[in-house]
Motif scaffolding. Structure first.
Motif, PDB file in Angstrom:
ATOM      1  N   ALA A   2      -6.538  -0.461 -17.164  1.00  0.00           N
ATOM      2  CA  ALA A   2      -5.382  -0.807 -16.333  1.00  0.00           C
ATOM      3  C   ALA A   2      -4.250  -1.154 -17.295  1.00  0.00           C
ATOM      4  O   ALA A   2      -4.258  -2.224 -17.921  1.00  0.00           O
ATOM      5  CB  ALA A   2      -5.704  -1.976 -15.420  1.00  0.00           C
ATOM      6  N   VAL A   3      -3.296  -0.262 -17.431  1.00  0.00           N
ATOM      7  CA  VAL A   3      -2.294  -0.369 -18.491  1.00  0.00           C
ATOM      8  C   VAL A   3      -0.957  -0.829 -17.919  1.00  0.00           C
ATOM      9  O   VAL A   3      -0.470  -0.282 -16.922  1.00  0.00           O
ATOM     10  CB  VAL A   3      -2.104   0.994 -19.203  1.00  0.00           C
ATOM     11  CG1 VAL A   3      -1.076   0.861 -20.332  1.00  0.00           C
ATOM     12  CG2 VAL A   3      -3.427   1.510 -19.744  1.00  0.00           C
ATOM     13  N   THR A   4      -0.362  -1.821 -18.589  1.00  0.00           N
ATOM     14  CA  THR A   4       1.022  -2.192 -18.339  1.00  0.00           C
ATOM     15  C   THR A   4       1.800  -1.988 -19.634  1.00  0.00           C
ATOM     16  O   THR A   4       1.410  -2.511 -20.684  1.00  0.00           O
ATOM     17  CB  THR A   4       1.145  -3.661 -17.904  1.00  0.00           C
ATOM     18  OG1 THR A   4       0.444  -3.842 -16.675  1.00  0.00           O
ATOM     19  CG2 THR A   4       2.610  -4.050 -17.717  1.00  0.00           C
ATOM     20  N   LEU A   5       2.868  -1.225 -19.562  1.00  0.00           N
ATOM     21  CA  LEU A   5       3.712  -0.989 -20.726  1.00  0.00           C
ATOM     22  C   LEU A   5       4.942  -1.871 -20.611  1.00  0.00           C
ATOM     23  O   LEU A   5       5.682  -1.791 -19.630  1.00  0.00           O
ATOM     24  CB  LEU A   5       4.111   0.486 -20.823  1.00  0.00           C
ATOM     25  CG  LEU A   5       4.887   0.912 -22.074  1.00  0.00           C
ATOM     26  CD1 LEU A   5       4.627   2.388 -22.389  1.00  0.00           C
ATOM     27  CD2 LEU A   5       6.391   0.703 -21.934  1.00  0.00           C
ATOM     28  N   ALA A   6       5.151  -2.702 -21.619  1.00  0.00           N
ATOM     29  CA  ALA A   6       6.323  -3.578 -21.650  1.00  0.00           C
ATOM     30  C   ALA A   6       7.229  -3.156 -22.799  1.00  0.00           C
ATOM     31  O   ALA A   6       6.759  -2.879 -23.910  1.00  0.00           O
ATOM     32  CB  ALA A   6       5.903  -5.030 -21.823  1.00  0.00           C
ATOM     33  N   THR A   7       8.525  -3.127 -22.540  1.00  0.00           N
ATOM     34  CA  THR A   7       9.493  -2.688 -23.533  1.00  0.00           C
ATOM     35  C   THR A   7      10.737  -3.552 -23.477  1.00  0.00           C
ATOM     36  O   THR A   7      11.132  -4.000 -22.387  1.00  0.00           O
ATOM     37  CB  THR A   7       9.880  -1.211 -23.315  1.00  0.00           C
ATOM     38  OG1 THR A   7      10.935  -0.854 -24.208  1.00  0.00           O
ATOM     39  CG2 THR A   7      10.346  -0.966 -21.887  1.00  0.00           C
ATOM     40  N   PRO A   8      11.378  -3.807 -24.628  1.00  0.00           N
ATOM     41  CA  PRO A   8      12.660  -4.518 -24.599  1.00  0.00           C
ATOM     42  C   PRO A   8      13.822  -3.638 -24.152  1.00  0.00           C
ATOM     43  O   PRO A   8      14.929  -4.136 -23.938  1.00  0.00           O
ATOM     44  CB  PRO A   8      12.844  -4.959 -26.056  1.00  0.00           C
ATOM     45  CG  PRO A   8      12.074  -3.963 -26.850  1.00  0.00           C
ATOM     46  CD  PRO A   8      10.905  -3.566 -26.005  1.00  0.00           C
ATOM     47  N   ASP A   9      13.574  -2.325 -24.033  1.00  0.00           N
ATOM     48  CA  ASP A   9      14.620  -1.397 -23.605  1.00  0.00           C
ATOM     49  C   ASP A   9      14.850  -1.493 -22.097  1.00  0.00           C
ATOM     50  O   ASP A   9      14.091  -2.133 -21.369  1.00  0.00           O
ATOM     51  CB  ASP A   9      14.238   0.033 -23.978  1.00  0.00           C
ATOM     52  CG  ASP A   9      14.125   0.238 -25.482  1.00  0.00           C
ATOM     53  OD1 ASP A   9      14.903  -0.394 -26.221  1.00  0.00           O
ATOM     54  OD2 ASP A   9      13.246   1.006 -25.909  1.00  0.00           O
ATOM     55  N   ARG A  10      15.892  -0.796 -21.626  1.00  0.00           N
ATOM     56  CA  ARG A  10      16.210  -0.818 -20.188  1.00  0.00           C
ATOM     57  C   ARG A  10      15.148  -0.119 -19.357  1.00  0.00           C
ATOM     58  O   ARG A  10      15.032  -0.366 -18.158  1.00  0.00           O
ATOM     59  CB  ARG A  10      17.562  -0.148 -19.941  1.00  0.00           C
ATOM     60  CG  ARG A  10      18.747  -0.874 -20.533  1.00  0.00           C
ATOM     61  CD  ARG A  10      20.063  -0.310 -19.998  1.00  0.00           C
ATOM     62  NE  ARG A  10      20.180   1.125 -20.210  1.00  0.00           N
ATOM     63  CZ  ARG A  10      20.654   1.688 -21.308  1.00  0.00           C
ATOM     64  NH1 ARG A  10      21.041   0.919 -22.325  1.00  0.00           N
ATOM     65  NH2 ARG A  10      20.745   2.992 -21.420  1.00  0.00           N
TER      66      ARG A  10
END
Length: 679
Positions: free
Chosen positions: A535-543
């Motif tokens: 179960a993957v959540t991708l978090a990014t500092p981008d918009r």
């Protein structure tokens, strides 16, 4: 199969014009225009395909005919006479190499931007907005319709004066197609309602253009075969429209494609990146061909010879567009004629070309660095006057291209690769399902290096003494790099994406994927983990996730990840990672508000970029003739960038690809080409 029996190599008679085979480059906008004109860069790009044996190159993708159809992705402008001399130079240049040349003209309608060019209102049959280009159009008045018809005729006359063999009028998804499509046209006058009414503007434009250019110029139209969208043009609608167009007697061919590219995913279906079906609309073209007594061209993403040959043999089309395939290899036809089909550099649908154009940048091929740079970079590598010894360290795309080019020059080349196989990071990039075709880049380079007799040494971690033992005249360090560690408290508790993709690390359960880069790497890792059941959540500092990708690639990749349940969270940067039992507690900070939140996950995976592997370079640098430095001005001008700075030096030295700084495949092969083409 011989030239006499290969259906692709048979000529096609198009009224008075003989096309020397069945392969063409369809109209597209590579964003090489200068002041709206096709100047030298544009001309040489098309001349190279003519040298390579193509039958027809169609220039001027979406060439605009009027000031209220502004360029949004680098199109030409045929709305005034200043373009005619540039047309003439281009047509003379292409024709001298035996190819025919045509120009596509259009009015974009709503498929453009209102805040560019002269800031004139965007036009449309009605006020419906297109998501892809985002403009709310003005509903055209009768005076607008009359003016646009005249603008088409005037632009066509400029094309005739420019020396083209023919003109293609673009209907599909542009103004004429917008009038035809019930998805866009909600008018209640003589230009709306019935199919005949919605086709009225198209027929009036055809009549005016034919009258302007006379009976001798070839005239065709790019049309829709099926919008493949609920409420849009059906296949039956499109067949009826094609028959009505053919019945005018004004056109000599129809160029058929399908889809409704009104948003990013629709555009991806039209100019397909990896993860989309290849050549999905051949049957659509075949249905039109069966219904009209006209030659049918197809501009629908055919990238390989086998598919193109099948389409011609089975009567689905009379001419096959292989546009991006020619960006990958403009000598495709020549190699086919020579019986060297296996040596064609393949288009693997990287989508880098079209996505760059949609980002406002000139098109380049993801793995042919000479395309679009014909003024400076060669497609055909000439032998050197003197045979030299060249050592390449690293077997990724930079090292493979360096070895290929140096070997084509006739040099003795040794390639050291620390691993058990060639390909570098492409080995990892090909692990995902959506983008697995990327291996084709490495596969072609490896086959060329083998064909050229490069001495490849696997499982050979090159030290300075290993390189110097061969007394090289030149050394290219293409050792790539290593994953940048996550430099936060507890960062050592995170697993890097490389470890996941290589199989070195096994992850399961809930995974928080921290992406600092915004390119394909993290998305491929997410794909692999999701297919493993995580179960993957991708978090990014981008918009947004995939921030650096263009619209076609991002639409397809994010669609596939969303289907697998991957969640995306934006504007979040990691602050710390801490162990909590068998799990990890991650502190995240909102990059705009500074607010902090915490997440628990079974695993934390990071994609944080590349640290160049540069030890070998620094060990060799003092012994090199140029101290590892390159003359940037010479490099930019396409000349050899090596200049002597150390008279006691023994060899020229340079780094390429990620051994310099983390970039992409195109940067790697471009480095290698301009370093080695003059060795």
């Amino acid at each position: 199969m011989t030239q006499q029996t290969d259906p692709l190599l048979q000529p096609l008679q198009l009224r008075h014009l003989t096309l020397r085979n069945r392969i063409m480059s369809t109209a597209h906008a590579p964003s090489f225009q200068e002041g709206g004109h096709p100047r030298d860069r544009y001309r040489l790009y098309h001349e190279e395909k003519a040298k390579g044996g193509i039958a027809l190159t169609m220039i001027g993708g979406s060439t605009n005919i009027a000031p209220d159809s502004p360029s949004v992705f680098g199109q030409l402008y045929a709305g005034d006479d200043s373009i005619i001399p540039w047309f003439q130079r281009l047509t003379d240049g292409v024709r001298k190499h035996g190819a025919a040349v045509m120009c596509q003209i259009t009015h974009m309608g709503r498929r453009t931007a209102w805040d560019d060019g002269h800031w004139l209102p965007v036009l449309g049959p009605s006020g419906r907005r297109e998501r892809a280009h985002r403009a709310f159009p003005k509903m055209m008045e009768m005076e607008d319709i009359s003016r646009v018809i005249k603008d088409f005729a005037a632009a066509a006359e400029r094309c005739r004066q420019g020396g083209f063999d023919g003109i293609e009028i673009l209907s599909h998804s542009h103004l004429l197609g917008q009038f035809l499509s019930p998805l866009v046209n909600t008018r209640e006058d003589d230009y709306g309602g019935s199919l005949g009414n919605r086709l009225r503007l198209t027929l009036q434009v055809l009549e005016a253009v034919r009258a302007a250019v006379g009976p001798d110029l070839i005239l065709g139209m790019r049309v829709t075969g099926d919008e493949l969208a609920e409420g849009g043009l059906s296949a039956a609608d499109c067949i009826e429209a094609a028959q009505k167009i053919a019945a005018t007697g004004a056109v000599d061919f129809l160029n058929v494609l399908a889809g409704a590219p009104y948003d990013d995913l629709g555009l991806a279906g039209w100019v397909a990146p990896m993860g989309m079906p290849a050549a999905p609309d051949l049957t659509v073209a075949g249905a039109i061909r069966a219904a009209v007594d006209l030659p049918v061209f197809h501009a629908g993403g055919v990238a390989d010879i086998a598919t193109a040959r099948h389409a011609i043999r089975e009567g689905q089309a009379d001419m096959i567009g292989m546009t991006r395939a020619h960006m990958a290899d403009p000598y495709l036809v020549q190699k086919l004629r020579q019986g060297a089909e296996e040596r064609i550099r393949p288009c693997v649908a990287l989508g880098y070309c079209v996505d760059r154009v949609n980002q406002g940048k000139p098109a380049v091929c993801g793995h042919n660095a000479a395309t679009g740079r014909e003024m400076l970079m060669p497609h055909v590598i000439e032998p050197a006057a003197e045979r030299r010894k060249v050592v390449v360290a690293g077997g990724g795309p930079a090292g493979l291209e360096a070895a290929r080019v140096a070997a084509e020059r006739g040099h003795d080349v040794v390639l050291f690769e620390a691993g058990a196989r060639l390909g570098g990071q492409i080995v990892l990039a090909a692990k995902g399902m959506t983008r697995r075709q990327i291996w084709g880049v490495a596969d072609w380079l490896i086959s060329e290096v083998e064909r050229l007799g490069v001495d490849v040494r696997l499982n050979a971690y090159a030290e300075a003494e290993d390189v110097l033992a061969g007394a090289p005249d030149a050394v290219i360090v293409a050792t790539g790099g290593w994953p940048e560690p996550l430099d936060i408290p507890g960062g050592h508790l995170a697993t890097c994406s490389w470890e996941v993709l290589s199989g070195e690390a096994r992850v399961a359960g809930e995974v928080l994927l921290l992406d600092e880069v915004g390119d394909h790497a993290a998305l491929v890792c997410a794909d692999v983990m999701a297919r493993m059941g995580c179960a993957v959540t991708l978090a990014t500092p981008d918009r947004m996730a995939g921030h650096d990708l263009g619209p076609t690639n991002s639409a397809v990749v994010l669609r596939d990840l969303a289907r697998q349940g991957v969640a995306f969270e934006s504007l979040l940067e990691p602050v710390s990672v801490a162990a909590e039992g068998s799990r990890k507690r991650v502190t995240l900070r909102h990059v705009l508000t500074g607010e902090v939140q915490e997440r628990l996950a079974d695993h934390v995976v990071s994609e944080h970029g590349i640290t160049p592997a540069e030890d070998l370079y620094h060990a060799l640098k003092p012994k090199s003739r140029n101290l590892g430095q390159l003359d940037h001005q010479k490099m930019i001008a396409g000349r050899s960038p090596f200049a002597e700075a150390n008279p006691a030096g023994e060899f020229w030295l340079a780094r390429a690809g990620d051994a310099v700084a983390g970039r992409n495949i195109h940067a790697a092969v471009y480095d290698a080409l301009r370093l080695c083409k003059d060795l």
